[in-house]
Design a protein around this motif. Structure first.
Motif, PDB file in Angstrom:
ATOM      1  N   GLU A 227      16.614 -63.460  42.049  1.00 28.39           N
ATOM      2  CA  GLU A 227      17.912 -63.707  41.394  1.00 28.39           C
ATOM      3  C   GLU A 227      18.944 -64.188  42.410  1.00 28.39           C
ATOM      4  O   GLU A 227      19.639 -65.184  42.175  1.00 28.39           O
ATOM      5  CB  GLU A 227      18.424 -62.431  40.722  1.00 28.39           C
ATOM      6  CG  GLU A 227      17.682 -62.035  39.486  1.00 28.39           C
ATOM      7  CD  GLU A 227      18.097 -60.653  38.964  1.00 28.39           C
ATOM      8  OE1 GLU A 227      19.146 -60.120  39.391  1.00 28.39           O
ATOM      9  OE2 GLU A 227      17.367 -60.106  38.128  1.00 28.39           O
ATOM     10  N   ASP A 228      19.056 -63.482  43.520  1.00 31.68           N
ATOM     11  CA  ASP A 228      20.040 -63.829  44.549  1.00 31.68           C
ATOM     12  C   ASP A 228      19.789 -65.227  45.116  1.00 31.68           C
ATOM     13  O   ASP A 228      20.708 -66.033  45.245  1.00 31.68           O
ATOM     14  CB  ASP A 228      20.021 -62.811  45.694  1.00 31.68           C
ATOM     15  CG  ASP A 228      20.534 -61.435  45.290  1.00 31.68           C
ATOM     16  OD1 ASP A 228      21.119 -61.297  44.193  1.00 31.68           O
ATOM     17  OD2 ASP A 228      20.332 -60.483  46.082  1.00 31.68           O
TER      18      ASP A 228
ATOM     19  N   PRO B 171      10.313 -63.987  40.681  1.00 29.71           N
ATOM     20  CA  PRO B 171       9.900 -62.825  41.477  1.00 29.71           C
ATOM     21  C   PRO B 171       8.514 -62.984  42.102  1.00 29.71           C
ATOM     22  O   PRO B 171       8.296 -62.569  43.234  1.00 29.71           O
ATOM     23  CB  PRO B 171       9.932 -61.665  40.480  1.00 29.71           C
ATOM     24  CG  PRO B 171      10.928 -62.086  39.454  1.00 29.71           C
ATOM     25  CD  PRO B 171      10.783 -63.588  39.346  1.00 29.71           C
TER      26      PRO B 171
ATOM     27  N   ASP C 274      10.936 -54.497  42.366  1.00 30.70           N
ATOM     28  CA  ASP C 274      12.382 -54.502  42.117  1.00 30.70           C
ATOM     29  C   ASP C 274      13.095 -55.375  43.143  1.00 30.70           C
ATOM     30  O   ASP C 274      13.996 -56.155  42.804  1.00 30.70           O
ATOM     31  CB  ASP C 274      12.961 -53.079  42.150  1.00 30.70           C
ATOM     32  CG  ASP C 274      12.520 -52.236  40.961  1.00 30.70           C
ATOM     33  OD1 ASP C 274      12.189 -52.821  39.894  1.00 30.70           O
ATOM     34  OD2 ASP C 274      12.498 -51.001  41.089  1.00 30.70           O
ATOM     35  N   LEU C 275      12.708 -55.267  44.399  1.00 28.72           N
ATOM     36  CA  LEU C 275      13.308 -56.098  45.441  1.00 28.72           C
ATOM     37  C   LEU C 275      12.921 -57.562  45.252  1.00 28.72           C
ATOM     38  O   LEU C 275      13.731 -58.455  45.491  1.00 28.72           O
ATOM     39  CB  LEU C 275      12.911 -55.598  46.835  1.00 28.72           C
ATOM     40  CG  LEU C 275      13.524 -56.356  48.021  1.00 28.72           C
ATOM     41  CD1 LEU C 275      15.054 -56.383  47.938  1.00 28.72           C
ATOM     42  CD2 LEU C 275      13.067 -55.733  49.343  1.00 28.72           C
ATOM     43  N   ARG C 276      11.702 -57.820  44.799  1.00 32.34           N
ATOM     44  CA  ARG C 276      11.301 -59.203  44.503  1.00 32.34           C
ATOM     45  C   ARG C 276      12.210 -59.797  43.429  1.00 32.34           C
ATOM     46  O   ARG C 276      12.685 -60.927  43.563  1.00 32.34           O
ATOM     47  CB  ARG C 276       9.849 -59.258  44.031  1.00 32.34           C
ATOM     48  CG  ARG C 276       8.830 -59.131  45.115  1.00 32.34           C
ATOM     49  CD  ARG C 276       7.414 -59.363  44.567  1.00 32.34           C
ATOM     50  NE  ARG C 276       6.446 -59.245  45.616  1.00 32.34           N
ATOM     51  CZ  ARG C 276       5.740 -58.133  45.862  1.00 32.34           C
ATOM     52  NH1 ARG C 276       5.888 -57.051  45.114  1.00 32.34           N
ATOM     53  NH2 ARG C 276       4.879 -58.104  46.854  1.00 32.34           N
ATOM     54  N   ARG C 277      12.458 -59.037  42.356  1.00 23.19           N
ATOM     55  CA  ARG C 277      13.318 -59.510  41.271  1.00 23.19           C
ATOM     56  C   ARG C 277      14.741 -59.789  41.774  1.00 23.19           C
ATOM     57  O   ARG C 277      15.314 -60.832  41.501  1.00 23.19           O
ATOM     58  CB  ARG C 277      13.365 -58.494  40.124  1.00 23.19           C
ATOM     59  CG  ARG C 277      12.276 -58.683  39.094  1.00 23.19           C
ATOM     60  CD  ARG C 277      12.491 -57.813  37.859  1.00 23.19           C
ATOM     61  NE  ARG C 277      12.299 -56.390  38.124  1.00 23.19           N
ATOM     62  CZ  ARG C 277      11.120 -55.807  38.266  1.00 23.19           C
ATOM     63  NH1 ARG C 277      10.020 -56.501  38.170  1.00 23.19           N
ATOM     64  NH2 ARG C 277      11.028 -54.515  38.499  1.00 23.19           N
ATOM     65  N   LYS C 278      15.291 -58.852  42.528  1.00 22.59           N
ATOM     66  CA  LYS C 278      16.654 -59.014  43.027  1.00 22.59           C
ATOM     67  C   LYS C 278      16.748 -60.198  43.981  1.00 22.59           C
ATOM     68  O   LYS C 278      17.679 -61.000  43.902  1.00 22.59           O
ATOM     69  CB  LYS C 278      17.133 -57.741  43.722  1.00 22.59           C
ATOM     70  CG  LYS C 278      18.542 -57.881  44.294  1.00 22.59           C
ATOM     71  CD  LYS C 278      19.103 -56.612  44.798  1.00 22.59           C
ATOM     72  CE  LYS C 278      20.510 -56.711  45.338  1.00 22.59           C
ATOM     73  NZ  LYS C 278      21.185 -57.959  45.361  1.00 22.59           N
ATOM     74  N   THR C 279      15.779 -60.337  44.859  1.00 28.74           N
ATOM     75  CA  THR C 279      15.782 -61.441  45.818  1.00 28.74           C
ATOM     76  C   THR C 279      15.656 -62.774  45.089  1.00 28.74           C
ATOM     77  O   THR C 279      16.367 -63.738  45.408  1.00 28.74           O
ATOM     78  CB  THR C 279      14.642 -61.269  46.840  1.00 28.74           C
ATOM     79  OG1 THR C 279      14.824 -60.002  47.495  1.00 28.74           O
ATOM     80  CG2 THR C 279      14.638 -62.382  47.863  1.00 28.74           C
TER      81      THR C 279
END
Length: 115
Positions: free
Chosen positions: A34-35, A46, A27-32
């Motif tokens: 995207e950001d 990701p 989840d953090l990989r996906r958010k990072t």
């Protein structure tokens, strides 16, 4: 865990790519991804978000680490980070410090402790 300071003065252990790798957090990989894709106007996936820290050898590194001139120089000089370098603060760093002044403050602090 102790703070891992990158050659440039960023704190690897506070980086979301490092944290996502350490915790195996997709989840953090996906958010990072995207950001950073938005922030750096680049397509970051990701699966690109894997890093064991800039100063580690033989581990996983984010793609930018492979082209980072500061990291390359730090490895060539065999220093823990640039605060340990006799050429501190070189031209490579001063340009970076304009963008990330907290990195200079951090490395200046490390340098003071070195005496």
């Amino acid at each position: 865990m102790d703070e891992m300071i990158a050659y440039c003065g960023l704190i690897c252990t506070e980086c979301p790519a490092y944290i996502a790798t350490r915790d195996d957090n997709d989840d953090l990989r996906r958010k990072t991804a995207e950001d950073w894709s938005e922030e750096f106007k680049s397509e970051i996936k990701p699966e690109d978000i894997n890093c064991d820290g800039c100063v580690t050898t033989g581990g996983r590194h984010f793609a930018h680490c492979g082209m980072c001139e500061i990291r390359k120089c730090g490895i060539e000089h065999a220093v823990d980070n640039c605060a340990h370098c006799p050429d501190y603060a070189c031209e490579k760093l001063t340009g970076f410090f304009e963008v990330v002044p907290a990195a200079r403050t951090r490395l200046d602090g490390v340098r003071k402790k070195l005496g």
